[in-house]
Design an enzyme around this catalytic site. Structure first.
Site, mmCIF file in Angstrom:
data_model
loop_
_atom_site.group_PDB
_atom_site.id
_atom_site.type_symbol
_atom_site.label_atom_id
_atom_site.label_comp_id
_atom_site.label_asym_id
_atom_site.label_seq_id
_atom_site.Cartn_x
_atom_site.Cartn_y
_atom_site.Cartn_z
ATOM 1 N N GLU A 129 -6.383 37.661 36.802
ATOM 2 C CA GLU A 129 -5.296 38.558 36.405
ATOM 3 C C GLU A 129 -5.849 39.882 35.937
ATOM 4 O OE1 GLU A 129 -3.094 36.626 33.301
ATOM 5 O OE2 GLU A 129 -2.721 34.873 34.551
ATOM 6 N N ASN A 131 1.238 34.687 20.293
ATOM 7 C CA ASN A 131 2.479 34.601 21.046
ATOM 8 C C ASN A 131 2.567 33.161 21.540
ATOM 9 O OD1 ASN A 131 4.756 35.994 22.083
ATOM 10 N ND2 ASN A 131 3.853 35.873 24.111
ATOM 11 N N CYS A 151 -12.719 30.213 32.289
ATOM 12 C CA CYS A 151 -13.589 30.654 31.194
ATOM 13 C C CYS A 151 -14.273 29.439 30.564
ATOM 14 C CB CYS A 151 -12.781 31.405 30.145
ATOM 15 S SG CYS A 151 -13.816 32.010 28.795
ATOM 16 N N CYS A 170 -5.829 29.629 24.365
ATOM 17 C CA CYS A 170 -5.860 30.495 25.540
ATOM 18 C C CYS A 170 -5.756 29.709 26.846
ATOM 19 C CB CYS A 170 -7.163 31.298 25.506
ATOM 20 S SG CYS A 170 -7.444 32.236 26.997
ATOM 21 N N SER A 182 -14.044 38.807 19.283
ATOM 22 C CA SER A 182 -12.915 37.920 18.972
ATOM 23 C C SER A 182 -13.352 36.981 17.859
ATOM 24 C CB SER A 182 -12.529 37.114 20.218
ATOM 25 O OG SER A 182 -12.138 37.995 21.235
ATOM 26 N N LEU A 183 -13.090 37.413 16.640
ATOM 27 C CA LEU A 183 -13.584 36.674 15.474
ATOM 28 C C LEU A 183 -12.643 35.505 15.147
ATOM 29 C CD1 LEU A 183 -16.040 37.110 13.643
ATOM 30 C CD2 LEU A 183 -14.551 38.360 12.074
ATOM 31 N N HIS A 184 -11.388 35.800 14.980
ATOM 32 C CA HIS A 184 -10.307 34.814 14.788
ATOM 33 C C HIS A 184 -10.399 33.983 13.507
ATOM 34 C CE1 HIS A 184 -9.347 35.897 18.799
ATOM 35 N NE2 HIS A 184 -10.111 35.045 19.429
ATOM 36 N N SER A 241 -14.843 43.018 25.423
ATOM 37 C CA SER A 241 -14.476 42.028 24.425
ATOM 38 C C SER A 241 -15.342 40.780 24.623
ATOM 39 C CB SER A 241 -13.004 41.686 24.611
ATOM 40 O OG SER A 241 -12.654 40.626 23.777
ATOM 41 N N CYS A 286 -6.505 46.235 31.752
ATOM 42 C CA CYS A 286 -7.238 45.099 31.193
ATOM 43 C C CYS A 286 -7.761 44.263 32.368
ATOM 44 C CB CYS A 286 -6.285 44.289 30.314
ATOM 45 S SG CYS A 286 -6.992 42.765 29.698
ATOM 46 N N GLU A 336 -15.379 35.292 29.741
ATOM 47 C CA GLU A 336 -16.273 35.870 28.727
ATOM 48 C C GLU A 336 -17.273 36.729 29.518
ATOM 49 O OE1 GLU A 336 -17.250 35.901 25.150
ATOM 50 O OE2 GLU A 336 -18.543 37.256 26.262
ATOM 51 N N CYS A 348 -2.703 35.506 28.329
ATOM 52 C CA CYS A 348 -3.707 35.713 29.366
ATOM 53 C C CYS A 348 -3.997 34.400 30.091
ATOM 54 C CB CYS A 348 -4.961 36.274 28.682
ATOM 55 S SG CYS A 348 -6.482 35.954 29.504
ATOM 56 N N CYS A 354 -11.287 28.731 24.224
ATOM 57 C CA CYS A 354 -10.528 28.916 22.977
ATOM 58 C C CYS A 354 -9.229 28.122 23.097
ATOM 59 C CB CYS A 354 -10.217 30.396 22.761
ATOM 60 S SG CYS A 354 -11.696 31.412 22.699
#
Ligand code: SF4
Length: 346
Positions: A92, A290, A112, A119, A214-216, A191, A105, A160, A332, A116
């Site tokens: 995408e 989201n 991936c 995701c 991307s710490l989160h 990122s 983007c 990634e 995503c 995560c």
């Protein structure tokens, strides 16, 4: 794919090819101008070339290996393109307009390996790395679809990127070197989920890209709940790499923080994040989740604003994108997930 791809040709490769085709060397420059200045990969539209050369280019090169399979527009004017690849896989890319700017983007991998848990892109693991030309072609699809060259490029799509470093670096070179597309590296964000060896390789490139981590989470235990597996590095090592990035490259790092209700959205977490951001001179990008899976919940609006206020009161630069950021990032991989489902049912 054994043929060379047009979107990733160097000048010397193109010169060798036109010589091999019995054409004068200046034709190489003409072709490269079409590709890198006019973003044109179809030789049929390179009208200052002789017909024979246009035909030869089509037989000697992969001119465009991917195509837009589907597009979907969000209420916030973002457009998501599903790009189908030569092997029926798909990625995408997202076009994000704002009042004065347009951002693309891009994806770097099919699937991936980081996985995560919030995701959709990571659900099936890694299928394969994208080749450099497949990364560049996404940019061209975005330009063709929107009719505009982006002001900013962010590598926040599927994958990634730092785990596909060589191809990403190759594509970044074509996008930012003056002889090729020549976009300012200062307008390109990479990122990463915090893949430390990749951050050091990025430092070696020596270009002022923006690094977004991307710490989160503010502690390793909470982070392990969100990012499982061996590819997760300890926060202390990531922060050290961020300090080294700022020291060597001279750019502030951004912390991306997906807010998940009851997991990482407490006032205590906000205070720790504020202290971390101040110590490491980082900006913070808050992305309220989201809801795309039942596993996690989006925090209540009041909690999101309280969290943001704690950071701001501590003097941290905070970006909170209630609409675009959440829709683009958290959703995503969903078009691709639908594409896979459809392929299986056909
Ligand atoms: S958020 Fe990024 S790193 Fe994590 S699984 Fe999704 S694509 Fe991979």
């Amino acid at each position: 794919m054994s043929l060379k791809a047009l979107a990733n040709c160097t000048y010397s490769e193109m010169e060798s090819l036109v010589k091999e085709l019995g054409q004068p060397v200046f034709r190489a420059k003409q072709i490269m101008e079409w590709v890198f200045q006019h973003y044109e990969l179809n030789p049929d539209r390179m009208l200052n070339l002789p017909l024979k050369l246009r035909e030869d280019l089509k037989s000697k090169l992969v001119c465009m290996s991917s195509e837009i399979k589907e597009s979907s527009k969000g209420g916030d004017k973002t457009t998501k393109l599903l790009i189908s690849l030569f092997d029926d896989e798909a990625v995408e890319m997202v076009i994000i307009p704002s009042r004065e700017r347009i951002t693309f983007c891009l994806s770097t991998q099919v699937g991936c390996p980081v996985g995560c848990r919030f995701c959709a892109s990571g659900e099936g693991g890694l299928v394969r790395n994208l080749e450099a030309h497949e990364i560049i072609e996404q940019l061209y699809h975005g330009i063709a679809h929107s009719g505009k060259f982006p002001d900013n490029i962010v590598f926040m799509g599927i994958g990634e990127g730092l785990l596909n470093f060589d191809n990403l670096a190759d594509a970044l070179g074509k996008m930012t070197e003056a002889d090729y597309i020549g976009m300012s590296p200062r307008r390109v964000t990479i990122s990463s989920s915090g893949y430390v060896p990749g951050i050091y390789r990025l430092i070696e490139l020596g270009k002022p890209f923006i690094l977004a981590i991307s710490l989160h989470a503010v502690d390793d235990e909470t982070r392990a709940e969100i990012i499982p597996g061996k590819l997760r590095y300890p926060i202390a090592e990531i922060l050290q790499a961020c300090d080294d990035y700022e020291k060597e490259i001279g750019r502030m790092v951004t912390f991306e923080y997906t807010m998940l209700a009851g997991i990482n959205d407490s006032a205590g977490a906000a205070e720790k994040l504020a202290a971390m951001a101040r110590k490491h001179h980082a900006k913070v990008n808050l992305i309220p989740y989201n809801e795309t899976s039942e596993e996690f919940k989006r925090p209540k609006e009041i909690d999101i604003f309280d969290f943001r206020d704690i950071l701001e009161k501590a003097g941290v630069t905070v970006m909170l994108r209630l609409e675009k950021g959440s829709k683009v990032k958290a959703a995503c991989g969903q078009l691709r997930a639908q594409h896979i489902k459809k392929l299986k049912n056909d």
